[in-house]
Scaffold this motif. Structure first.
Motif, PDB file in Angstrom:
ATOM      1  N   LEU A  44      37.118  49.871  37.039  1.00  0.00           N
ATOM      2  CA  LEU A  44      38.261  48.996  37.283  1.00  0.00           C
ATOM      3  C   LEU A  44      37.895  47.551  36.955  1.00  0.00           C
ATOM      4  N   HIS A  45      38.872  46.787  36.457  1.00  0.00           N
ATOM      5  CA  HIS A  45      38.589  45.400  36.086  1.00  0.00           C
ATOM      6  C   HIS A  45      39.807  44.514  36.336  1.00  0.00           C
ATOM      7  N   PRO A  46      39.713  43.576  37.287  1.00  0.00           N
ATOM      8  CA  PRO A  46      40.824  42.626  37.480  1.00  0.00           C
ATOM      9  C   PRO A  46      40.889  41.652  36.309  1.00  0.00           C
ATOM     10  N   ASP A  47      42.033  41.595  35.642  1.00  0.00           N
ATOM     11  CA  ASP A  47      42.201  40.741  34.467  1.00  0.00           C
ATOM     12  C   ASP A  47      42.829  39.402  34.878  1.00  0.00           C
TER      13      ASP A  47
ATOM     14  N   GLY B  31      35.452  40.602  42.396  1.00  0.00           N
ATOM     15  CA  GLY B  31      34.405  41.296  41.668  1.00  0.00           C
ATOM     16  C   GLY B  31      33.989  42.615  42.300  1.00  0.00           C
ATOM     17  N   GLN B  32      34.278  42.769  43.600  1.00  0.00           N
ATOM     18  CA  GLN B  32      33.956  44.035  44.260  1.00  0.00           C
ATOM     19  C   GLN B  32      34.694  45.208  43.609  1.00  0.00           C
ATOM     20  N   LEU B  33      35.868  44.923  43.070  1.00  0.00           N
ATOM     21  CA  LEU B  33      36.688  45.984  42.480  1.00  0.00           C
ATOM     22  C   LEU B  33      36.064  46.539  41.208  1.00  0.00           C
ATOM     23  N   LYS B  34      35.193  45.758  40.574  1.00  0.00           N
ATOM     24  CA  LYS B  34      34.547  46.228  39.349  1.00  0.00           C
ATOM     25  C   LYS B  34      33.566  47.354  39.617  1.00  0.00           C
TER      26      LYS B  34
END
Length: 300
Positions: free
Chosen positions: A61-64, A279-282
Motif C-alpha cells: 500500500l502507498h499513500p499518494d 508511512g506506517q501504511l506502506k
C-alpha cells in the motif's frame, strides 16, 4: 380508553448520513461510495486477482499524498454564485458534460500550476451541491481547456451514461474517494477510497461506467472493482492517521478508479498530514486485501 398504536404506512428506512463537504452531502448515505462492505461476499476469483495485481508492480500500500503540498489531488469549494466560465474539450468531448462550469481561474491544479500528468481540477459548488471535475486541465483565455470533464449531482445516485469516462478513467467522481484530513482528524472515514493499479481489465463494475484497457484477462481488476483490507489484519499496531485509514479500508474498502502505480491511494493535500504517521501504511502488503463481489463486469 387509550387505543394501541397503529402503523398507517410503511416507515422509511433510516440511512446513516454520508460524508459532507462544504455543507453538502457527498452523495446519499446509500450510495455505493458510502456503503460498508465488511460483510459483502468474497469474489470467487479474489486470490487470483490479488496475485495478478502483485505480479505486475508494487506489492504494498502507498499513500499518494502527504506533507508535500504538491502531492495529492486538491479541491476547492465555491459559493452558489461563483461565475461560470467556458470549458473547451480537447480529447473526450463526446463523453464530457458541456460547460460552462463554475471553476475559478485560480483553482488549484493537481501537482501545481506548472505540473504535467493528470492535472485534475475539482470544484464543489455549495448551495447547489454540484461537483465539477476536469482531467488534464489548463487555463485557456477566460476559461479552461481540458481533455475531459464531468458534472455530478451530490444529492443523487445517478451514474454517468454507460461507456462514458469522467475526469477519471473509470467514469467515477474523484472527490468522494479522496482521503481528507478533516475526516481523519475527526477519527473516522465513512466512504470507500480511490486506488490505482498498473494493469486493469477491459470492463467495469458499477458505479464505474468506463474502462481503460484492452486486456480481457479475468484475473485483472476492472474499473470499479471493490477490495477491502481483511478483517484478520491487525490494525491495533497502527497509530494516528494510519489507523483511521486502515480501519476505513476494512469497513468501506477501496475502489479501482484509474490506471497508475500499484496500490497507490489518493488524498487531498493538507498541512495536517504527518508523513511518518502515514508511512506506517506502506507496511501493509497487497496480500492483506481481498476482492469483494459487488456486481458483474460490464462493457466487455
Amino acid at each position: 380508553m387509550d387505543e394501541p398504536a397503529t402503523v398507517g404506512e410503511q416507515a422509511d428506512r433510516v440511512l446513516p448520513p454520508g460524508p459532507r463537504v462544504g455543507g453538502c452531502p457527498v452523495f446519499p448515505g446509500d450510495n455505493a461510495w458510502n456503503q460498508e462492505i465488511a460483510d459483502t461476499p468474497l469474489h470467487p476469483d479474489s486470490d487470483a486477482i490479488i496475485a495478478r495485481i502483485n505480479s505486475s508492480g508494487g506489492t504494498r500500500l502507498h499513500p499518494d499524498f502527504g506533507e508535500n503540498p504538491d502531492f495529492g489531488i486538491p479541491f476547492v469549494v465555491v459559493p452558489a454564485d461563483q461565475p461560470e466560465v467556458a470549458i473547451e474539450y480537447r480529447a473526450f468531448g463526446d463523453e464530457s458534460d458541456p460547460g460552462p462550469f463554475p471553476i475559478p481561474l485560480d483553482a488549484p491544479v493537481e501537482g501545481g500550476a506548472g505540473a504535467g500528468g493528470d492535472r485534475h481540477v475539482l470544484v464543489l459548488r455549495s448551495g447547489t451541491c454540484e461537483l465539477f471535475e476536469l482531467y488534464r486541465a489548463f487555463r485557456s483565455g477566460g476559461g479552461w481547456a481540458a481533455d475531459s470533464g464531468a458534472r455530478f449531482d451530490l444529492t443523487s445516485n445517478d451514474l454517468r451514461p454507460l461507456g462514458w469516462t469522467s475526469a477519471d478513467a473509470a467514469g467515477l467522481p474523484i472527490l468522494p474517494g479522496l482521503v481528507r484530513y478533516d475526516e481523519v482528524a475527526a477519527g473516522e472515514i465513512r466512504h470507500a477510497i480511490r486506488i490505482t493499479f498498473s494493469r486493469t481489465r477491459r470492463g467495469y463494475v458499477l458505479p464505474a461506467t468506463h474502462f481503460a484497457s484492452d486486456r480481457t484477462d479475468a484475473d485483472l481488476p476492472p474499473m470499479g472493482l471493490r477490495l477491502r483490507l481483511t478483517s484478520s489484519y491487525d490494525t491495533s499496531g497502527l497509530t494516528g492517521q494510519a489507523r483511521v485509514i486502515a480501519v476505513a479500508m476494512q469497513r468501506y474498502g477501496v475502489i479501482v478508479a484509474d490506471n497508475g502505480s500499484n496500490w497507490f491511494f489518493q488524498g487531498a493535500p493538507s498541512p495536517g498530514w504527518d508523513d511518518d504517521d502515514l508511512g506506517q501504511l506502506k507496511g501493509i502488503p497487497g496480500s492483506a486485501f481481498e476482492v469483494v463481489d459487488t456486481g458483474p463486469v460490464l462493457g466487455t
